[in-house]
Motif scaffolding. Structure first.
Motif, PDB file in Angstrom:
ATOM      1  N   ALA A  75       0.839  -1.196   0.000  1.00 51.08           N
ATOM      2  CA  ALA A  75       0.000   0.000   0.000  1.00 51.08           C
ATOM      3  C   ALA A  75       0.874   1.246   0.000  1.00 51.08           C
ATOM      4  CB  ALA A  75      -0.915   0.026   1.222  1.00 51.08           C
ATOM      5  N   MET A  76       0.297   2.329  -0.426  1.00 50.02           N
ATOM      6  CA  MET A  76       0.948   3.633  -0.334  1.00 50.02           C
ATOM      7  C   MET A  76      -0.008   4.615   0.320  1.00 50.02           C
ATOM      8  SD  MET A  76       3.151   4.029  -3.829  1.00 50.02           S
ATOM      9  CE  MET A  76       4.104   5.389  -3.142  1.00 50.02           C
ATOM     10  N   GLY A  77       0.572   5.675   0.835  1.00 52.65           N
ATOM     11  CA  GLY A  77      -0.281   6.630   1.515  1.00 52.65           C
ATOM     12  C   GLY A  77       0.349   7.997   1.637  1.00 52.65           C
ATOM     13  N   TRP A  78      -0.441   8.891   2.172  1.00 49.40           N
ATOM     14  CA  TRP A  78       0.004  10.247   2.456  1.00 49.40           C
ATOM     15  C   TRP A  78      -0.206  10.537   3.943  1.00 49.40           C
ATOM     16  CZ3 TRP A  78       2.457  13.255  -1.057  1.00 49.40           C
ATOM     17  CH2 TRP A  78       2.355  12.867  -2.405  1.00 49.40           C
ATOM     18  N   TYR A  79       0.809  11.092   4.536  1.00 53.27           N
ATOM     19  CA  TYR A  79       0.760  11.559   5.914  1.00 53.27           C
ATOM     20  C   TYR A  79       1.082  13.053   5.900  1.00 53.27           C
ATOM     21  CZ  TYR A  79       0.735   6.756   7.703  1.00 53.27           C
ATOM     22  OH  TYR A  79       0.400   5.463   8.006  1.00 53.27           O
ATOM     23  N   ARG A  80       0.762  13.731   6.983  1.00 52.85           N
ATOM     24  CA  ARG A  80       1.111  15.147   7.084  1.00 52.85           C
ATOM     25  C   ARG A  80       1.498  15.491   8.506  1.00 52.85           C
ATOM     26  NH1 ARG A  80      -4.884  17.913   6.085  1.00 52.85           N
ATOM     27  NH2 ARG A  80      -5.781  17.379   8.120  1.00 52.85           N
ATOM     28  N   GLN A  81       2.315  16.534   8.611  1.00 56.92           N
ATOM     29  CA  GLN A  81       2.736  17.007   9.909  1.00 56.92           C
ATOM     30  C   GLN A  81       2.700  18.522   9.922  1.00 56.92           C
ATOM     31  OE1 GLN A  81       6.551  15.551  11.297  1.00 56.92           O
ATOM     32  NE2 GLN A  81       5.990  15.965  13.408  1.00 56.92           N
ATOM     33  N   ALA A  82       1.855  19.052  10.773  1.00 59.97           N
ATOM     34  CA  ALA A  82       1.745  20.495  10.937  1.00 59.97           C
ATOM     35  C   ALA A  82       2.705  20.946  12.033  1.00 59.97           C
ATOM     36  CB  ALA A  82       0.320  20.878  11.295  1.00 59.97           C
ATOM     37  N   PRO A  83       3.095  22.210  12.049  1.00 62.12           N
ATOM     38  CA  PRO A  83       4.018  22.707  13.073  1.00 62.12           C
ATOM     39  C   PRO A  83       3.488  22.445  14.474  1.00 62.12           C
ATOM     40  CG  PRO A  83       3.771  24.326  11.336  1.00 62.12           C
ATOM     41  CD  PRO A  83       2.757  23.248  11.056  1.00 62.12           C
ATOM     42  N   GLY A  84       4.328  21.830  15.309  1.00 59.70           N
ATOM     43  CA  GLY A  84       3.950  21.570  16.684  1.00 59.70           C
ATOM     44  C   GLY A  84       3.028  20.395  16.890  1.00 59.70           C
ATOM     45  N   LYS A  85       2.752  19.674  15.820  1.00 57.20           N
ATOM     46  CA  LYS A  85       1.845  18.529  15.919  1.00 57.20           C
ATOM     47  C   LYS A  85       2.537  17.251  15.465  1.00 57.20           C
ATOM     48  CE  LYS A  85      -2.482  21.074  15.345  1.00 57.20           C
ATOM     49  NZ  LYS A  85      -3.789  21.125  14.626  1.00 57.20           N
TER      50      LYS A  85
END
Length: 119
Positions: A33-43
């Motif tokens: 599988a493939m995917g997308w993750y995200r990281q916001a500042p401070g999170k």
């Protein structure tokens, strides 16, 4: 060793759209599988969406359901994330990830691409 390279990030106004792409290269592409993750500042990094390589089964975080669409191109070893109706809270670094067939986790990661949504 498979490498993942993202493209397509940028700055957009709230309500706008962006399309992220991720290309895998450099080795046999034995991916579950493939995917997308995200990281916001401070999170912490959070899951956005995943898609299984064989069946195309998709999964979305509640926060993006109905606005984001993940897709894959098996022939080109690419995965894309179409992001519509973007909100300022979507601002983050977005990472492409892959889960190999012999792993229960996402162990391959791209370098990340910045998405900024202005209000």
């Amino acid at each position: 060793q498979v490498q993942l390279v993202e493209s397509g990030g940028g700055l957009v106004q709230a309500g706008g759209s962006l399309r992220l792409s991720c290309a895998g290269s450099g080795g046999p592409f034995r991916i579950y599988a493939m995917g997308w993750y995200r990281q916001a500042p401070g999170k912490e990094r959070e899951l956005v969406s995943t898609i299984t390589w064989s069946s195309g089964y998709t999964n979305y975080a509640d926060s993006v359901k109905g606005r984001f669409t993940i897709s894959r191109d098996n022939a080109k070893n690419t995965v894309a994330l179409q992001m519509d109706s973007l909100k300022p809270e979507d601002t983050a670094i977005y990472y492409c990830a892959a889960r190999p067939l012999n792993s229960g986790r996402y162990t391959l990661w791209g370098q990340g691409t910045q998405v900024t949504v202005s209000s």
